[in-house]
Design a protein around this motif. Structure first.
Motif, PDB file in Angstrom:
ATOM      1  N   GLU A  85       8.667 -11.234  -0.073  1.00  0.00           N
ATOM      2  CA  GLU A  85       9.714 -11.062   0.935  1.00  0.00           C
ATOM      3  C   GLU A  85      10.108  -9.591   1.056  1.00  0.00           C
ATOM      4  OE1 GLU A  85      10.092 -12.623  -1.914  1.00  0.00           O
ATOM      5  OE2 GLU A  85      11.935 -12.026  -2.915  1.00  0.00           O
ATOM      6  N   SER A  86       9.954  -8.859  -0.048  1.00  0.00           N
ATOM      7  CA  SER A  86      10.254  -7.446   0.014  1.00  0.00           C
ATOM      8  C   SER A  86       9.022  -6.645   0.436  1.00  0.00           C
ATOM      9  CB  SER A  86      10.753  -6.986  -1.368  1.00  0.00           C
ATOM     10  OG  SER A  86      10.693  -5.607  -1.469  1.00  0.00           O
ATOM     11  N   MET A  87       7.875  -7.013  -0.136  1.00  0.00           N
ATOM     12  CA  MET A  87       6.649  -6.265   0.120  1.00  0.00           C
ATOM     13  C   MET A  87       6.270  -6.282   1.603  1.00  0.00           C
ATOM     14  SD  MET A  87       2.881  -7.002  -1.473  1.00  0.00           S
ATOM     15  CE  MET A  87       3.268  -6.819  -3.197  1.00  0.00           C
ATOM     16  N   SER A  88       6.422  -7.468   2.220  1.00  0.00           N
ATOM     17  CA  SER A  88       5.945  -7.569   3.595  1.00  0.00           C
ATOM     18  C   SER A  88       6.792  -6.742   4.541  1.00  0.00           C
ATOM     19  CB  SER A  88       5.935  -9.026   4.051  1.00  0.00           C
ATOM     20  OG  SER A  88       7.241  -9.563   3.954  1.00  0.00           O
ATOM     21  N   VAL A  89       8.015  -6.430   4.128  1.00  0.00           N
ATOM     22  CA  VAL A  89       8.869  -5.637   5.003  1.00  0.00           C
ATOM     23  C   VAL A  89       8.813  -4.158   4.651  1.00  0.00           C
ATOM     24  CG1 VAL A  89      11.232  -5.278   5.743  1.00  0.00           C
ATOM     25  CG2 VAL A  89      10.418  -7.576   5.361  1.00  0.00           C
ATOM     26  N   THR A  90       9.103  -3.847   3.393  1.00  0.00           N
ATOM     27  CA  THR A  90       9.173  -2.426   3.045  1.00  0.00           C
ATOM     28  C   THR A  90       7.795  -1.806   2.838  1.00  0.00           C
ATOM     29  OG1 THR A  90       9.424  -2.988   0.727  1.00  0.00           O
ATOM     30  CG2 THR A  90      11.423  -2.611   1.965  1.00  0.00           C
ATOM     31  N   GLY A  91       6.813  -2.635   2.544  1.00  0.00           N
ATOM     32  CA  GLY A  91       5.481  -2.082   2.338  1.00  0.00           C
ATOM     33  C   GLY A  91       4.600  -2.253   3.556  1.00  0.00           C
ATOM     34  N   ARG A  92       5.222  -2.509   4.666  1.00  0.00           N
ATOM     35  CA  ARG A  92       4.469  -2.832   5.884  1.00  0.00           C
ATOM     36  C   ARG A  92       3.453  -1.751   6.243  1.00  0.00           C
ATOM     37  NH1 ARG A  92       2.099  -6.396   7.904  1.00  0.00           N
ATOM     38  NH2 ARG A  92       3.713  -7.577   6.815  1.00  0.00           N
ATOM     39  N   ALA A  93       3.867  -0.508   6.148  1.00  0.00           N
ATOM     40  CA  ALA A  93       2.947   0.568   6.536  1.00  0.00           C
ATOM     41  C   ALA A  93       1.702   0.556   5.663  1.00  0.00           C
ATOM     42  CB  ALA A  93       3.653   1.922   6.446  1.00  0.00           C
ATOM     43  N   MET A  94       1.912   0.276   4.376  1.00  0.00           N
ATOM     44  CA  MET A  94       0.763   0.254   3.474  1.00  0.00           C
ATOM     45  C   MET A  94      -0.135  -0.947   3.733  1.00  0.00           C
ATOM     46  SD  MET A  94       2.837   1.352   0.071  1.00  0.00           S
ATOM     47  CE  MET A  94       1.653   0.730  -1.073  1.00  0.00           C
TER      48      MET A  94
END
Lengths: 542, 469, 193
Positions: B331-340
């Motif tokens: 839930e955090s990765m898909s939002v904050t790590g979106r660019a990666m």
């Protein structure tokens, strides 16, 4: 190239009241500035929490508007935060503490207006510099940030720590001791690698209360206590107003503005320093102001003036704590890595707006919200939006400084009110400021303990700034050192180019001043052999 | 009914009404309705049945009236039914309103509402509304507990973080679902990974339903392992209100090192390639737990690099090529790590395993982390550990909070999770939702705390062997 | 020995404080948490060993420098933060005033701890101005009202900074438990909120 200039220009247009959406953005900016103005001045109101409270209001705004609102507030707190530092010796924001060291003595000398003028003007220059740096660095931002990995971070922390020497006021052993004290304080809490509690005073406080030390000691509460309480004691003893003598023409605001331009090289260098420190995520605002202060001391000819009201001591930190705002936007926008709590909230705004921090924010052609753009809504490109940020930083500070100048003269006169009337208010502000950092009563005890300590340090001539430097950089240094050794082995990280370069800079900064001094001494001795050696130890009081 | 009523008022010739005892039917229907409403009334602290209940019951009663009955007759019938119920001394009328008032309201509404071209539904609605307002006006003898009060939500992390964002989003909307419509104010009480807030809530907060807490529930498991002396609460004693989502840790690897799938990652490790995972020293975080658990249960030798404070520092390290892989909540990765995640080639962050099944297309066909565990015992450890991830960021009340208030809060929480305004906000803020009710959380908590001694011993490595069983 | 100047004692003790503190921290690192994990003690020891040495040197320097110190010690007023024109007071006056202001500083703190922020803010202003400042009743009371409006009104009510909740004061908390009502929230704060 044309793309960049075009985006630069559009970024400005998008926030000026020349179009419909521009007007919306401009009004949002004005609102943000108003909020930030007040938040900065009042100790006890913190930037990050205020931003979090402002966040819901941005739900209905478009990206340009939302960030004009939020950044407008954030950019300005660093400017107005210097006001109470100068006038009362109480930092309006954690990042405005270094301005106290010379700014408040200036107020006591009846030069409050001058100090305020210098602080605000240098803040403006710093803000503009930081914003422009953000703009210029865009093509090379990503590779730039990626070069600074843990080993380089560690070396930079060490570099910062060596500035302790400059802050010692000629009293090297005392300065280093206090620097060590700061480093020691930095070690309070859970250790960064294994999470073992260190120096958390469990036998004294009991397990429950010692938990408050697990995240380290509250840096802002310490700073507030360390500097503000001795000032209050001073006020209480001398019985006059803050200003011990009436101000004359030379103490006025315009003089302070002139000072900024007189020392333009220093202001620019400190702006650069602040910006680069801001770029490094995780460093935060603490080091920027103290390193700028240290640099101002180091680069002055007569170091003994510092701590007694040297205007350079105001110019340096004033510029740096603003320029770091522009710098800290860089990792936030380009990588989605927040360098501070305020930036973390700003990232939340990105998500709310449906934006993704990353390379697309630096793209001159792609609208940041392609689906909305397809629907015909006005959507800026990534680069245009980023440049809007730049312009928001600039314009919000211009407005703030302009407005502040209107009543700076009156503000300065507060220093002439008799002490008894303001002491209780300042004292309450001090406690409030210490409390609201983490909203816990335990920090008040910190304020008092370090307040008394600060008073004793002044009484017995021990310099205070080295403590702060050690405190803010100690944890970072240890943390990054350990990560470096885990990854590269105990010594394998040393032969990295970045490490070597910074190592050289450290050596130069350690030995250059004394080499310079020796050269000067030799020159003077040759010129006139009857002159007393100017290398005699100087006692500066911090 | 529609045409009959309209016809009766509009003047068209109405078909002759069927010879049915409509009065008896209505009377019985209304009686039944009011009785079931009264029995549905919750315990003494609330003021009887809500206006909505009465209105809907009268609506239902009206539905069973056969065609051909006029508005006036309907009204009279409703009044008669209510009077009869009162006369029968049955405790069926909601507290605070008299039968007469109900009947009067129904009567007046029916009269006023019966117009040409009015549908049965409209008539029903008009009557229902009239009854609703009559009832609610009569009721306020006993104001709801939460009226005029503020609820404090203590969030254990600072402003701008994940907990804070979820907390504030819910806080903005939950108030209107609580009788009395209190304001919900968020206070950040940070420190020690939210254990300060949890401890405070456990031992110092007043259990009056006005102070609620939002802290890291992963500490429950750490407490079971006795890994943190700073945890000074007993998980089962809290009141669990609800949680907005579960947690689904996902592991990803950067494109620059080569392996792209779980199998390749395991193979590379067995071949001796050094794969560095960025982790934190904080206990109870999936950043550290997942790679360690995987190493233990699958036999990989992933290199655990500790010291990054939080997933954003790990993200930076990944992009700097300082570490190669990491695991944290999707839930955090898909939002904050979106660019990666969206990047290409070497800079791409490639998810290769997940904890729970998911329908999100980006991770739906990834293997589960426990798939390659070497034996059943080890696979079971994953189930035990992951019980805590079935809910994340739950709202809690202090121990000893009165049960009816807990129920009120639970109902309000559940209602908020379906509130369209809240959903719109959550969507905007990128908040992934998969709500879990308080009752269910309670069961999971019990499971977590029932950790067996053998499993406790086996999992001590998660707290660096500093715990006890 | 002629070195031992009694006036020097406070200075020496202060300098010794740092040396002692570092020594204690070193001991803690080596025998305390260092036993649990060597890694956690690495950095502390690396820093504290030189720190102890330097602090000791600083202490010695203090001793030597002020051995022939003049009868009256530099004080916060003279050796001070900035005054170009130092204000000189009799040592007796200065010491008394210093103690007084220190007492007030601690008093404000105790007030906050014992009766809470909401009461202490205006009350302390009133007391300070009347007693220490010897201001008139008009000035004292109006300042107290100003403080009340500003600190309680703006910060606690408007901005909802949890001053009244977290800084309730021990006595008030006990009072609340005894009486069963939320004194601060329902008695004091509503005057403004």
């Amino acid at each position: 190239m044309i793309d960049y200039l075009d985006a630069f220009y559009s970024g400005l247009l998008n926030i000026l009241p020349l179009t419909d959406h521009g007007t919306d953005a401009f009004i949002a900016l004005l609102l943000g500035v108003a909020i930030g103005f007040v938040v900065g001045i009042l100790p006890g109101l913190g930037g990050a929490v205020t931003l979090a409270l402002m966040l819901p209001f941005t739900f209905g705004m478009d990206p340009t508007q939302a960030f004009a609102f939020l950044l407008g507030a954030n950019a300005v707190t660093a400017t107005t935060g210097d006001i109470t530092s100068v006038l009362f010796g109480v930092p309006g924001e954690g990042i405005s503490a270094a301005t106290i060291v010379d700014g408040h003595p200036m107020a006591k000398n009846g030069e409050a207006g001058r100090a305020l003028g210098a602080a605000l003007m240098s803040s403006l220059v710093g803000a503009i510099f930081g914003a422009l740096m953000l703009a210029i660095a865009i093509p090379i931002i990503r590779p730039l940030v990626l070069l600074i990995a843990s080993p380089e971070f560690f070396m930079l922390a060490i570099l910062g720590i060596t500035f302790v020497a400059a802050l010692s006021g000629g009293n090297m052993f005392k300065g280093l001791t206090i620097g060590g004290f700061g480093l020691g304080l930095a070690m309070i809490g859970l250790d960064p690698i294994q999470g073992i509690p260190r120096y958390t005073l469990e036998p004294l406080l009991g397990q429950k209360e010692s938990l408050f030390l697990w995240d380290g000691i509250n840096f802002v509460a310490i700073t507030v206590g360390l500097f503000a309480i001795p000032e209050i004691i001073d006020l209480g003893v001398k019985g006059t107003g803050i200003a011990e003598r009436a101000s004359d023409k030379l103490g006025g605001v315009t003089e302070g503005v002139k000072d900024t331009f007189r020392h333009w090289a220093l202001v620019l260098r400190c702006s650069a320093l602040g910006t680069y420190i801001g770029i490094l995520p995780g460093l935060g605002g603490g080091p920027a102001q103290w390193m700028a202060y240290a640099h101002a001391v180091q680069s002055a000819e007569d170091k003994s003036r510092f701590g007694k009201g040297a205007v350079e001591g105001v110019l340096g930190p004033g510029a740096a704590n603003n320029s770091k705002e522009g710098g800290s936007l860089i990792p936030t926008i380009a990588f989605g890595i927040p360098g501070s709590l305020s930036m973390a909230v700003l990232l939340g705004a990105f998500i709310i707006q449906g934006l993704v921090p990353g390379p697309n924010m630096l793209d001159p052609n792609l609208p940041v919200r392609p689906d909305a753009a397809a629907l015909g809504e006005f959507v800026p490109t990534g680069l245009e939006l980023t440049f809007s940020f730049v312009w928001v930083l600039i314009i919000s500070n211009i407005i703030t400084v302009a407005v502040a100048f209107l009543f700076l003269g009156q503000l300065a006169r507060i220093t002439e009110i008799r002490g008894a009337l303001i002491i209780p208010f300042i004292l309450l502000l001090v406690y409030l400021g210490g409390f609201t950092v983490a909203n816990r009563p335990q920090d008040l005890a910190l304020v008092i303990i370090f307040g008394v300590l600060g008073w004793l340090m002044v009484k017995y001539d021990w310099p205070r700034p080295p403590m702060l430097l050690g405190l803010v950089l100690g944890r970072l240094a240890e943390n990054r050192l350990f990560i470096s050794t885990q990854i590269h082995g105990d010594f394998g990280w040393i032969d990295r180019p970045g490490v070597i370069i910074i190592g050289v800079i450290i050596l130069v900064s350690l030995f250059f001043p004394s080499w310079q001094e020796r050269r000067q001494r030799r020159r003077l001795r040759n010129a006139d052999s009857h002159q007393p050696a100017p290398g005699a130890p100087i006692d500066g009081d911090f | 009914m529609l045409s009959a009523v309209i016809a009766a008022c509009g003047g068209e010739a109405a078909p002759a009404p069927a010879p049915v005892d409509t009065g008896a039917i209505v009377k019985e229907a209304v009686e039944q309705a009011l009785k079931s409403a009264a029995s549905a009334a919750p315990a003494a602290s609330s003021p009887g049945v809500s206006p909505e209940d009465v209105a809907s019951l009268i609506q239902d009663a009206m539905k069973s009236i056969p065609k051909g009955v006029s508005a006036a007759e309907i009204a009279k019938i409703a009044k008669d039914a209510a009077d009869a119920a009162a006369a029968a001394n049955a405790p069926v009328i909601p507290k605070g309103i008299t039968a007469k008032e109900v009947a009067q309201a129904a009567q007046e509404a029916a009269k006023a509402a019966a117009k040409p071209a009015m549908t049965a539904e409209q008539l029903q609605a008009a009557v229902a509304n009239a009854v609703k307002s009559a009832v609610s006006e009569a009721i306020p003898k006993e104001a709801p507990f939460y009226e005029g009060k503020n609820i404090r939500l203590l969030v254990g992390y600072s402003a701008g973080g994940g907990y804070d964002t979820y907390g504030r989003a819910i806080a903005r909307h939950i108030g209107k679902h609580i009788p009395g419509k209190p304001d919900v104010i968020v206070e950040n009480m940070t420190g020690a990974g939210s254990t300060i807030a949890a401890n405070y809530l456990f031992s110092e907060a007043k259990p009056d339903g006005l102070t609620l807490g939002l802290w890291n529930s992963n500490h429950l498991f750490i407490k079971a392992l006795d890994g943190n002396p700073g945890i000074m609460f007993a998980g089962e004693k809290f009141g669990w209100i609800g949680a907005p989502s579960d947690g689904n840790p996902v592991c990803g690897v950067m494109g620059f090192i080569g392996p792209k799938t779980m199998d390749e990652m395991v193979k590379a490790s067995k071949e001796g390639t050094r794969i560095k995972f960025g982790t934190t020293s904080e206990f109870g975080s999936s950043l550290a737990d997942v790679p360690r658990l995987h190493n233990y249960t699958v036999g990989t030798e992933w290199d655990i690099i500790s010291g990054y404070k939080g997933s954003s520092k790990v993200r930076l390290a990944l992009q700097e090529k300082e570490v190669d892989a990491a695991c944290w909540g999707w839930e955090s990765m898909s939002v904050t790590g979106r660019a990666m995640l969206d990047a290409e080639g070497e800079d791409k962050f490639i998810p290769f395993a997940k904890l729970f099944p998911s329908e999100d297309p980006e991770i739906s066909d990834l293997p589960l982390l426990q798939d390659l565990a070497t034996d059943e015992v080890k696979k079971n450890l994953w189930d035990i550990w992951s019980a805590g991830y079935r809910f994340q960021r739950p709202w809690t009340t202090p121990p000893g909070t009165p049960d009816d208030r807990l129920q009120t809060l639970r109902q309000a929480f559940d209602a908020t999770m379906e509130d369209p305004e809240f959903l719109a906000d959550a969507n905007k803020a990128g908040l992934y939702l998969k709500p879990m009710k308080g009752e269910e959380i309670e069961q999971h908590v019990a499971t977590i705390l029932r950790l067996g001694k053998d499993d406790c011993k086996a999992l001590q490595f998660l707290v660096l062997d500093r715990g006890s069983c | 020995m002629a070195i031992f100047n009694l006036r020097l004692l406070p200075r020496l003790l202060f300098a010794l404080f740092f040396t002692g503190l570092f020594a204690w921290m070193l001991w803690e690192a080596w025998f305390g948490f260092g036993q649990i994990s060597a890694g956690a003690a690495l950095f502390p020891i690396a820093i504290l060993v030189p720190a102890v040495v330097i602090a000791a040197l600083a202490t010695v320097q203090e001793l030597l420098k002020h051995r022939n110190s003049p009868q009256h010690e530099p004080t916060p007023i003279e050796a001070d933060l900035g005054a170009a024109v130092p204000i000189i007071l009799e040592p007796g006056v200065e010491r008394r005033r210093t103690l007084v202001i220190l007492a007030w500083i601690v008093g404000f703190y105790l007030g906050i701890c014992l009766v809470g922020w909401v009461i202490t803010a205006p009350l302390s202003v009133l007391l300070y101005l009347k007693i220490a400042g010897r201001e008139s009743w008009v000035v004292s009371v109006s300042s107290a009202i100003l403080a009340w409006l500003f600190f309680d009104g703006v910060f606690d009510c408007l901005l909802k900074i949890p001053l009244s909740e977290r800084l309730t004061g021990i006595f008030i908390e006990q009072l609340q438990e005894a009486l069963g009502i939320d004194v601060t929230r329902y008695v004091l704060v509503p005057f403004i909120c």
